[in-house]
Design a protein around this motif. Structure first.
Motif, mmCIF file in Angstrom:
data_model
loop_
_atom_site.group_PDB
_atom_site.id
_atom_site.type_symbol
_atom_site.label_atom_id
_atom_site.label_comp_id
_atom_site.label_asym_id
_atom_site.label_seq_id
_atom_site.Cartn_x
_atom_site.Cartn_y
_atom_site.Cartn_z
ATOM 1 N N ALA A 51 9.741 94.796 -3.172
ATOM 2 C CA ALA A 51 9.671 93.789 -4.220
ATOM 3 C C ALA A 51 10.710 92.720 -3.920
ATOM 4 O O ALA A 51 11.824 93.032 -3.470
ATOM 5 N N MET A 52 10.338 91.478 -4.132
ATOM 6 C CA MET A 52 11.252 90.366 -3.896
ATOM 7 C C MET A 52 10.928 89.290 -4.933
ATOM 8 O O MET A 52 9.780 88.884 -5.077
ATOM 9 N N ASN A 53 11.952 88.874 -5.687
ATOM 10 C CA ASN A 53 11.763 87.812 -6.661
ATOM 11 C C ASN A 53 13.021 86.959 -6.748
ATOM 12 O O ASN A 53 14.058 87.321 -6.210
ATOM 13 N N THR A 54 12.918 85.822 -7.419
ATOM 14 C CA THR A 54 14.068 84.937 -7.538
ATOM 15 C C THR A 54 14.872 85.285 -8.786
ATOM 16 O O THR A 54 14.335 85.748 -9.782
ATOM 17 N N THR A 55 16.168 85.051 -8.691
ATOM 18 C CA THR A 55 17.065 85.279 -9.819
ATOM 19 C C THR A 55 18.360 84.522 -9.570
ATOM 20 O O THR A 55 18.659 84.150 -8.430
ATOM 21 N N SER A 56 19.122 84.308 -10.615
ATOM 22 C CA SER A 56 20.421 83.653 -10.442
ATOM 23 C C SER A 56 21.572 84.490 -10.974
ATOM 24 O O SER A 56 22.712 84.085 -10.907
ATOM 25 N N LYS A 57 21.230 85.668 -11.501
ATOM 26 C CA LYS A 57 22.321 86.517 -11.957
ATOM 27 C C LYS A 57 22.016 87.967 -11.592
ATOM 28 O O LYS A 57 20.900 88.447 -11.749
ATOM 29 N N PRO A 58 23.014 88.647 -11.073
ATOM 30 C CA PRO A 58 22.806 90.030 -10.653
ATOM 31 C C PRO A 58 22.723 90.980 -11.845
ATOM 32 O O PRO A 58 23.261 90.709 -12.913
ATOM 33 N N ALA A 59 22.035 92.082 -11.623
ATOM 34 C CA ALA A 59 22.095 93.188 -12.576
ATOM 35 C C ALA A 59 23.474 93.828 -12.403
ATOM 36 O O ALA A 59 24.158 93.606 -11.394
ATOM 37 N N ALA A 60 23.888 94.625 -13.351
ATOM 38 C CA ALA A 60 25.234 95.200 -13.352
ATOM 39 C C ALA A 60 25.555 95.978 -12.080
ATOM 40 O O ALA A 60 26.689 95.956 -11.615
ATOM 41 N N ASP A 61 24.564 96.656 -11.499
ATOM 42 C CA ASP A 61 24.838 97.497 -10.330
ATOM 43 C C ASP A 61 24.308 96.914 -9.022
ATOM 44 O O ASP A 61 24.279 97.594 -7.997
ATOM 45 N N ASP A 62 23.900 95.635 -9.012
ATOM 46 C CA ASP A 62 23.395 95.016 -7.784
ATOM 47 C C ASP A 62 24.489 94.888 -6.733
ATOM 48 O O ASP A 62 25.647 94.609 -7.052
ATOM 49 N N ASN A 71 15.335 78.895 1.834
ATOM 50 C CA ASN A 71 16.131 77.721 1.474
ATOM 51 C C ASN A 71 15.234 76.607 0.953
ATOM 52 O O ASN A 71 15.566 75.947 -0.033
ATOM 53 N N SER A 72 14.092 76.412 1.580
ATOM 54 C CA SER A 72 13.137 75.407 1.131
ATOM 55 C C SER A 72 12.593 75.752 -0.254
ATOM 56 O O SER A 72 12.504 74.900 -1.137
ATOM 57 N N PHE A 73 12.255 77.007 -0.441
ATOM 58 C CA PHE A 73 11.709 77.472 -1.720
ATOM 59 C C PHE A 73 12.737 77.382 -2.844
ATOM 60 O O PHE A 73 12.415 77.011 -3.970
ATOM 61 N N LEU A 74 13.985 77.722 -2.541
ATOM 62 C CA LEU A 74 15.033 77.756 -3.559
ATOM 63 C C LEU A 74 15.739 76.415 -3.757
ATOM 64 O O LEU A 74 16.549 76.284 -4.671
ATOM 65 N N GLN A 75 15.430 75.434 -2.911
ATOM 66 C CA GLN A 75 16.098 74.130 -2.968
ATOM 67 C C GLN A 75 15.973 73.518 -4.359
ATOM 68 O O GLN A 75 14.915 73.509 -4.963
ATOM 69 N N ASP A 76 17.076 73.033 -4.826
ATOM 70 C CA ASP A 76 17.135 72.343 -6.131
ATOM 71 C C ASP A 76 16.733 73.221 -7.311
ATOM 72 O O ASP A 76 16.291 72.706 -8.335
ATOM 73 N N THR A 77 16.845 74.526 -7.176
ATOM 74 C CA THR A 77 16.566 75.390 -8.324
ATOM 75 C C THR A 77 17.876 75.960 -8.836
ATOM 76 O O THR A 77 18.761 76.305 -8.067
#
Length: 123
Positions: free
Chosen positions: A45-56, A14-20
């Motif tokens: 693997a772990m990364n940030t994203t705001s939109k899912p892939a089609a099969d997520d 939450n701290s890392f993603l705040q205001d992103t």
């Protein structure tokens, strides 16, 4: 599909993603997957994203959106993500009930007969 965050992991994320926000104006979340590689055959693997892939697959916890790669889901189902901070080691830790063996680094795992060949850690 279940992936859980400990309180420490949720606070850190939450701290890392705040205001992103992502391209689409939505708050960013994290994508979690298991990729071929690592010294035991799979690596997290772990990364940030705001939109899912089609099969997520999408999981929500503590205001955090977690996108899970559909091919990785059977390997990660039931996993707990924690965050530790210490003198010798800090970062996200994965406790995976599907792992039959893990590497000393904690970032690589084996999952029974479906595991691809590993790569030595020193490469």
């Amino acid at each position: 599909m279940t992936i859980s965050l400990t309180e420490a992991a949720a606070q850190r994320l939450n701290s890392f993603l705040q205001d992103t926000t992502g391209e689409n104006g939505k708050p960013k979340g994290i994508r979690v997957s298991a990729k071929d590689g690592g010294c035991n055959g799979y690596e997290y693997a772990m990364n940030t994203t705001s939109k899912p892939a089609a099969d997520d697959l999408v999981v929500e916890q503590d205001g955090i959106t977690i996108y899970v790669d559909a091919k990785s889901a059977p390997l990660l189902d039931g996993m707990v993500i924690d965050f530790i901070e210490g003198m010798m080691e800090s970062g996200f830790k994965f406790t995976n009930p599907n792992a039959t063996s893990t590497c000393g680094c904690g970032k690589s795992f084996e999952a029974g007969d479906c595991t691809p060949s590993g790569t030595p850690c020193n490469q």
